[in-house]
Design a protein around this motif. Structure first.
Motif, PDB file in Angstrom:
ATOM      1  N   LEU A 249       0.986  -1.042   0.182  1.00 46.76           N
ATOM      2  CA  LEU A 249       0.241  -0.137   0.012  1.00 46.76           C
ATOM      3  C   LEU A 249       0.864   1.136   0.031  1.00 46.76           C
ATOM      4  N   VAL A 250       0.332   2.215  -0.734  1.00 51.37           N
ATOM      5  CA  VAL A 250       1.309   3.440  -0.700  1.00 51.37           C
ATOM      6  C   VAL A 250       0.544   4.581   0.148  1.00 51.37           C
ATOM      7  N   VAL A 251       1.303   4.791   1.219  1.00 51.09           N
ATOM      8  CA  VAL A 251       0.480   5.728   2.032  1.00 51.09           C
ATOM      9  C   VAL A 251       1.364   7.082   2.249  1.00 51.09           C
ATOM     10  N   GLU A 252       0.601   8.061   2.149  1.00 53.31           N
ATOM     11  CA  GLU A 252       1.192   9.359   2.592  1.00 53.31           C
ATOM     12  C   GLU A 252       0.420  10.298   3.526  1.00 53.31           C
ATOM     13  N   HIS A 253       1.081  10.707   4.514  1.00 53.05           N
ATOM     14  CA  HIS A 253       0.340  11.495   5.666  1.00 53.05           C
ATOM     15  C   HIS A 253      -0.700  10.621   6.187  1.00 53.05           C
ATOM     16  N   GLY A 254      -0.519   9.177   6.184  1.00 54.97           N
ATOM     17  CA  GLY A 254      -1.249   8.388   6.954  1.00 54.97           C
ATOM     18  C   GLY A 254      -2.480   7.973   6.163  1.00 54.97           C
ATOM     19  N   GLU A 255      -2.662   8.195   4.831  1.00 55.31           N
ATOM     20  CA  GLU A 255      -3.778   8.256   4.020  1.00 55.31           C
ATOM     21  C   GLU A 255      -3.198   7.050   2.937  1.00 55.31           C
ATOM     22  N   VAL A 256      -4.029   6.068   2.519  1.00 56.29           N
ATOM     23  CA  VAL A 256      -3.704   5.276   1.536  1.00 56.29           C
ATOM     24  C   VAL A 256      -4.093   6.056   0.255  1.00 56.29           C
TER      25      VAL A 256
END
Length: 146
Positions: free
Chosen positions: A43-50
């Motif tokens: 999963l690609v996650v940025e700032h805790g969001e998928v």
């Protein structure tokens, strides 16, 4: 029939972990992590969001076949997005149908914006087979009068 929350609890007891990567990390990093963890997708996650999912299929189709380099290409350039997710209240049949129709192998579970887990098509098939076997056993007992 079990719901996603129940299935995730079963997976948690087997110490299943969701592996993630950032969108700005290089594809080579994703490949190394997938190989190290023996998984087919991250999963690609940025700032805790998928924000995406990157799989071996993405690598093959969007990088190798286009002659791009895994060393200089960020994950965001080949990840699949937007990501189809489910919440913990959906049942196994719903998830299997969604994955079949959408041609997915991995289904992130997100509840109120928080990543709760990741289901593979294998997880769902395994549970569906177990539920069918249990139903058959119950029907056989009923027929025998037990």
């Amino acid at each position: 029939m079990k719901n996603v929350a129940q299935l995730l609890k079963l997976k948690a007891s087997q110490n299943q972990q969701v592996h993630t990567i950032g969108p700005h990390q290089m594809v080579m990093d994703a490949l190394r992590l997938m190989a190290e963890k023996n998984v087919g997708a991250l999963l690609v996650v940025e700032h805790g969001e998928v924000v995406g999912i990157v799989s071996e299929r993405d690598y093959a189709r969007k990088l190798v076949l286009q002659g791009r380099s895994s060393v200089g290409t960020p994950v965001k350039d080949i990840m699949s997005h937007p990501v189809i997710t489910v919440d913990t209240h959906k049942n196994i049949d719903y998830c299997m149908n969604l994955m079949t129709v959408s041609h997915l192998r991995h289904l992130p579970v997100v509840e109120d914006g928080v990543l709760m887990g990741l289901l593979s098509i294998g997880d769902l098939v395994k549970e569906a087979i177990a539920e069918q076997a249990d139903l058959i056993r119950q029907l056989e007992e009923y027929i025998r009068g037990g």
